[in-house]
Motif scaffolding. Structure first.
Motif, PDB file in Angstrom:
ATOM      1  N   PRO A   1       0.469   7.630  -4.393  1.00 42.11           N
ATOM      2  CA  PRO A   1       0.614   8.444  -3.175  1.00 42.11           C
ATOM      3  C   PRO A   1       1.168   7.664  -1.985  1.00 42.11           C
ATOM      4  O   PRO A   1       0.632   7.729  -0.870  1.00 42.11           O
ATOM      5  N   TYR A   2       2.250   6.935  -2.214  1.00 46.84           N
ATOM      6  CA  TYR A   2       2.858   6.093  -1.179  1.00 46.84           C
ATOM      7  C   TYR A   2       4.368   6.297  -1.168  1.00 46.84           C
ATOM      8  O   TYR A   2       4.965   6.654  -2.187  1.00 46.84           O
ATOM      9  N   ASP A   3       4.979   6.028  -0.008  1.00 44.16           N
ATOM     10  CA  ASP A   3       6.436   6.077   0.052  1.00 44.16           C
ATOM     11  C   ASP A   3       7.008   4.713  -0.328  1.00 44.16           C
ATOM     12  O   ASP A   3       6.265   3.788  -0.685  1.00 44.16           O
ATOM     13  N   SER A   4       8.329   4.573  -0.252  1.00 47.63           N
ATOM     14  CA  SER A   4       8.980   3.342  -0.705  1.00 47.63           C
ATOM     15  C   SER A   4       8.642   2.139   0.162  1.00 47.63           C
ATOM     16  O   SER A   4       8.855   0.994  -0.249  1.00 47.63           O
ATOM     17  N   GLU A   5       8.111   2.368   1.363  1.00 48.47           N
ATOM     18  CA  GLU A   5       7.727   1.273   2.246  1.00 48.47           C
ATOM     19  C   GLU A   5       6.237   0.956   2.157  1.00 48.47           C
ATOM     20  O   GLU A   5       5.728   0.128   2.913  1.00 48.47           O
ATOM     21  N   GLY A   6       5.538   1.622   1.246  1.00 47.37           N
ATOM     22  CA  GLY A   6       4.123   1.346   1.052  1.00 47.37           C
ATOM     23  C   GLY A   6       3.203   2.097   1.989  1.00 47.37           C
ATOM     24  O   GLY A   6       2.021   1.766   2.083  1.00 47.37           O
ATOM     25  N   HIS A   7       3.724   3.111   2.684  1.00 48.95           N
ATOM     26  CA  HIS A   7       2.897   3.914   3.585  1.00 48.95           C
ATOM     27  C   HIS A   7       2.283   5.083   2.820  1.00 48.95           C
ATOM     28  O   HIS A   7       2.968   5.744   2.026  1.00 48.95           O
ATOM     29  N   LEU A   8       1.018   5.344   3.068  1.00 48.37           N
ATOM     30  CA  LEU A   8       0.338   6.451   2.404  1.00 48.37           C
ATOM     31  C   LEU A   8       0.976   7.780   2.795  1.00 48.37           C
ATOM     32  O   LEU A   8       1.258   8.028   3.972  1.00 48.37           O
ATOM     33  N   ILE A   9       1.215   8.630   1.808  1.00 51.72           N
ATOM     34  CA  ILE A   9       1.730   9.968   2.086  1.00 51.72           C
ATOM     35  C   ILE A   9       0.616  10.773   2.753  1.00 51.72           C
ATOM     36  O   ILE A   9      -0.472  10.904   2.191  1.00 51.72           O
ATOM     37  N   PRO A  10       0.840  11.303   3.959  1.00 54.15           N
ATOM     38  CA  PRO A  10      -0.233  12.005   4.677  1.00 54.15           C
ATOM     39  C   PRO A  10      -0.642  13.304   3.989  1.00 54.15           C
ATOM     40  O   PRO A  10       0.095  13.861   3.167  1.00 54.15           O
ATOM     41  N   GLN A  11      -1.819  13.787   4.362  1.00 53.89           N
ATOM     42  CA  GLN A  11      -2.379  14.955   3.691  1.00 53.89           C
ATOM     43  C   GLN A  11      -1.495  16.189   3.823  1.00 53.89           C
ATOM     44  O   GLN A  11      -1.358  16.957   2.857  1.00 53.89           O
ATOM     45  N   ASP A  12      -0.891  16.409   4.989  1.00 56.69           N
ATOM     46  CA  ASP A  12      -0.069  17.608   5.148  1.00 56.69           C
ATOM     47  C   ASP A  12       1.145  17.577   4.222  1.00 56.69           C
ATOM     48  O   ASP A  12       1.543  18.604   3.656  1.00 56.69           O
ATOM     49  N   GLU A  13       1.721  16.393   4.020  1.00 55.18           N
ATOM     50  CA  GLU A  13       2.843  16.277   3.090  1.00 55.18           C
ATOM     51  C   GLU A  13       2.374  16.409   1.647  1.00 55.18           C
ATOM     52  O   GLU A  13       3.071  16.989   0.809  1.00 55.18           O
TER      53      GLU A  13
END
Length: 235
Positions: free
Chosen positions: A119-131
């Protein structure tokens, strides 16, 4: 016959210790040091991911659990309930658990029958709940059904996982945040740690690996300014 070797205490420093009574071999290593450079000049070495939810295998599943598939989703069976998991949030997961999956060497063809929710994007940030609810609603429902297993300690009374960087809104974080961006579309060598056979297997499928430490696996990727390709380093 008991044999012993006396060594100067000054050689026992922060660098790797070479403890052997084969002095010819030690002299050979000294000669090699004069004409060699550290491999870290040309590659980056990084560990695997740690979900802190391995006991219940909450984040990953194998093909044995897939009961249906289409172009965009897998349907899996867990705890007598079916879940639709979007393929776009999955990565192939290299985690040998069966005897037939182990014992690989440097020239084995890497295969895996496992997928892991990432559940992360290519930069290692967590995908938020709304997304998550907008793009990955099936996966989000599955994670919600496992809330009691995934919620970290300190956020809810039933929480057990140690995830210090998580909040009430980011309870589905992995246990550690290190190396989450290291695997983003990078060709790498998967290296067996403490393996009986040399294993520097070439991976072009963007596989995730589990955290190693003194066992398991780590990964090697080429630095941008490296003059050596990974195939050369592997050889």
């Amino acid at each position: 016959e008991n044999r012993s070797v006396s060594l100067q205490s000054t050689i026992l420093n922060e660098f790797p210790w070479r403890l052997t009574d084969d002095f010819d071999f030690l002299n050979l290593l000294k000669k090699l040091e004069k004409v060699s450079v550290p491999i870290t000049n040309y590659v980056e070495i990084f560990g695997g991911i740690q979900t802190s939810a391995e006991t219940n295998r909450t984040y990953w599943f194998s093909i044995d659990e897939i009961i249906d598939e289409n172009k965009t989703t897998f349907t899996i069976m867990r705890n007598n309930k079916s879940y639709v998991i979007e393929k776009a949030i999955l990565k192939p997961y290299f985690k040998p658990v069966k005897r037939a999956e182990k014992g690989l060497n440097s020239y084995s063809i890497l295969k895996t029958d496992k997928w892991i929710i990432f559940p992360y994007d290519s930069e290692g940030h967590l995908i938020p709940q709304d997304e998550m609810q907008d793009k990955y609603i099936g996966t989000y429902r599955y994670l919600l059904d496992n809330y009691d297993v995934l919620v970290p300690a300190g956020i809810a009374p039933q929480g057990k996982r140690n995830v210090p960087h998580a909040t009430a809104d980011t309870w589905y974080h992995y246990g550690r945040s290190q190396h989450l961006s290291s695997f983003a579309n990078r060709t790498k060598l998967i290296v067996g740690i403490m393996s009986q056979l040399p294993m520097y297997a070439y991976d072009t499928n963007d596989m995730l690996i589990s955290v190693g430490g003194t066992a398991g696996y780590c990964a090697i990727s080429k630095k941008n300014d490296s003059k050596y390709d990974l195939e050369f380093i592997q050889a």
